[in-house]
Design an enzyme around this catalytic site. Structure first.
Site: not given
Ligand code: AHG
Ligand code: MN
Ligand code: MN
Length: 322
Positions: A63, A69, A91-92, A112, A114-115, A271
């Site tokens: 990511d 983040d 996560e980071e 995590d 920053l989700d 998560e």
């Molecule tokens: P993060 O920002 O920590 O990577 O998490 C994002 C996660 C979660 O929050 C969300 O339900 C999902 O990714 C969304 O994924 P899509 O963009 O694939 O829908």
């Molecule tokens: Mn997340």
């Molecule tokens: Mn995150």
């Protein structure tokens, strides 16, 4: 009636023997870090702040990292450092941060930080998810059932905290004075629901079982379920989860046929485990489609799992789809 602060809430739990001092200290540190992250999120875009901007780096999962983040991760790490916890898994970060060899608290905090990164600039809810469990140097991983505490902060119209230490779930809200105070609400997920959350843009990649299950929901009163369903998808797990704690629902991020999505998108340690602990403590159910999330043995820090959780009867309905 005077509201109970998180500090007094934890003190009472410690006196009842429900939670150790070390766990209380780590939870208070997380509240302090979250208060700062909430302020950063609220000020995003004012002046020179651009917290949704890309840093140019990627985390272990591939990511792209955004400024918030990284800031959230650093804040959590530095706030936890003096509390006595042994290690921090993020996560980071590729590897565990080991605070001091020989510390014997054996408490690990996984987070995590920053989700919902894709929502940073959109003024939608984002959050911080955390899990506390005992583990030793040499293997900082444990199955979800070993968690001593877990929860998440959601930075939305309200900054809220949902917390469990294994005796149900409690909700807190950050008040104007900067204290997390207990909400007049005992989170419990109703067993039935007519609301589902899934990223439907991925439908052509879903396994047939997921496709069939969602089709039965979409068929509404004319289909086998005989009732209309509604759909909500925030793109922030914390926001979708908070809604489900409020009024029920089912959330699905299943495995799919895209490259690197054979186990879905969400990470077990950061998560799925903390959400699953909260969900079970609120009478809901959380599974990977086969077994309960909390019974999965983690084999790596960043492993992904399909995640299906929410209203227990609805998660059962998903399971009974062949
Ligand atoms: P993060 O920002 O920590 O990577 O998490 C994002 C996660 C979660 O929050 C969300 O339900 C999902 O990714 C969304 O994924 P899509 O963009 O694939 O829908
Ligand atoms: Mn997340
Ligand atoms: Mn995150």
């Amino acid at each position: 009636m005077e509201s109970l602060t998180i500090e007094n809430f934890l003190k009472a739990k410690n006196e009842k023997g429900e939670v150790s001092r070390e766990v209380c200290a780590a939870l208070e540190a997380l509240c302090s870090a979250a208060t700062k992250i909430a302020k950063l999120a609220a000020g995003n875009g004012i002046g020179t702040d651009n917290l949704g901007s890309l840093t140019g780096a990627e985390n272990t999962d591939g990511d792209e990292q955004k400024a918030l983040d990284v800031l959230a991760d650093q804040l959590i790490c530095s706030t936890l450092a003096p509390t006595g916890v042994s290690a921090y898994l993020s996560e980071e970060r590729d590897e565990a941060v080991i605070f001091e060899e020989g510390r014997d608290s054996q408490i690990v905090v996984a987070s995590d930080p920053l989700d919902g990164s894709s929502n940073i600039d959109t003024n939608l809810t984002i959050g911080t998810i955390f899990s506390l469990y005992p583990a030793k140097a040499g293997n900082w991983l444990r199955e979800g059932r070993a968690q001593q505490a877990a929860g998440f902060f959601a930075y939305g119209p309200q900054t809220v905290l949902l917390l469990t230490t294994g005796q149900g779930v409690d909700g807190f809200c950050l008040n104007e004075e900067g204290h997390f105070v207990q909400m007049d609400w005992q989170p419990q997920i109703p067993a039935t629901t007519k609301e589902f959350a899934i990223n439907a843009a991925n439908s052509r990649f879903w396994p047939a079982k997921v496709q069939r299950y969602i089709d039965t929901l979409l068929a509404g009163v004319d289909g086998p379920r005989g009732t209309n369903f509604n759909m909500r998808w925030n793109g922030s797990l914390v926001a979708d989860a908070f809604r489900i704690f409020r009024r029920g629902g089912i959330f699905l991020y299943p495995e799919d046929s895209r490259k690197n999505y054979e186990n879905g998108r969400l990470r077990l340690v950061y998560e799925a485990n903390p959400i699953a602990f909260l969900v079970e403590q609120a009478e809901g159910r959380a599974s990977d489609g086969k077994i309960d999330i909390l019974d999965i043995t983690p084999t790596s820090y960043h492993m992904r799992v399909p995640l299906i959780f929410g209203s227990a009867d609805e998660v059962d309905s998903y399971h009974s789809e062949q």
